[in-house]
Design a protein around this motif. Structure first.
Motif, PDB file in Angstrom:
ATOM      1  N   ALA A 115     -32.190  -0.623 -20.139  1.00  0.00           N
ATOM      2  CA  ALA A 115     -32.187   0.053 -18.829  1.00  0.00           C
ATOM      3  C   ALA A 115     -33.442   0.905 -18.677  1.00  0.00           C
ATOM      4  N   PHE A 116     -33.857   1.569 -19.697  1.00  0.00           N
ATOM      5  CA  PHE A 116     -35.056   2.414 -19.643  1.00  0.00           C
ATOM      6  C   PHE A 116     -36.319   1.566 -19.402  1.00  0.00           C
ATOM      7  N   ILE A 117     -36.407   0.413 -20.109  1.00  0.00           N
ATOM      8  CA  ILE A 117     -37.555  -0.482 -19.941  1.00  0.00           C
ATOM      9  C   ILE A 117     -37.544  -1.075 -18.523  1.00  0.00           C
ATOM     10  N   SER A 118     -36.381  -1.441 -18.003  1.00  0.00           N
ATOM     11  CA  SER A 118     -36.269  -2.021 -16.649  1.00  0.00           C
ATOM     12  C   SER A 118     -36.686  -1.012 -15.591  1.00  0.00           C
ATOM     13  N   LEU A 119     -36.398   0.243 -15.773  1.00  0.00           N
ATOM     14  CA  LEU A 119     -36.756   1.263 -14.799  1.00  0.00           C
ATOM     15  C   LEU A 119     -38.263   1.542 -14.813  1.00  0.00           C
TER      16      LEU A 119
END
Length: 178
Positions: A172-176
């Protein structure tokens, strides 16, 4: 004349005069001096008059015969000394003083006299010298050691779920960021 005065609760004040050469003391009715107390053996001891001496002989009683706290098999009892039979304490008195008051009537049912109650002795010195010994339980005992299968499965599932949650947070952090 010599007499026993019972000091123990429930029998306090009860007396018995030593009139004959040989007196048997015990829990059952066939004794010369009956003490209906479960810690007293059915035939606990003999008290014999030998001139001016009063000799007490233990009859292999379960809880022992003691004079002033010292266990005896056979010994002379002197006036003022305490004779203990099981949990019952008696004092030997001599002289012609007024008789002690009769014991209060016991309330409730009559105690069972068919079996001697053993007094727990606690920890013995030899037991302390041995140190603590590990307790070994039988395998069919409810206290037997349980297996660790459930704990291993629980920890494994927890680690897998923890890894999945961390991977989801990283994803989720990488996608954001992109």
């Amino acid at each position: 004349m010599a007499k026993f005065v019972v000091l123990s609760e429930g029998y306090t004040g009860r007396t018995y005069e030593l009139k004959v050469d040989k007196t048997t003391v015990g829990r059952l009715e066939d004794n010369t001096f009956q003490i209906p107390e479960p810690s007293v053996s059915s035939h606990h001891c003999e008290v014999m008059l030998r001139g001016h001496d009063i000799l007490v002989k233990d009859l292999n009683s379960t809880n022992g015969t003691f004079i002033n706290g010292e266990k005896i098999t056979e010994a002379v009892l002197k006036p003022g000394q305490i004779l203990r039979l099981g949990t019952i304490e008696l004092r030997l008195e001599t002289g012609g003083g007024p008789a002690a008051a009769a014991a209060a009537a016991a309330a409730g049912k009559k105690p069972s006299l068919d079996q001697t109650r053993v007094i727990p002795q606690g920890v013995k010195l030899n037991d302390l010298e041995l140190g603590t010994q590990p307790v070994k339980f039988e395998t069919d005992s409810p206290f037997a050691k349980k297996t660790n299968k459930a704990n291993i499965v629980f920890i494994t599932v927890g680690l897998v779920l923890g890894a999945i949650i961390i991977a989801a947070i990283v994803f989720a952090f990488i996608s954001l960021r992109t």
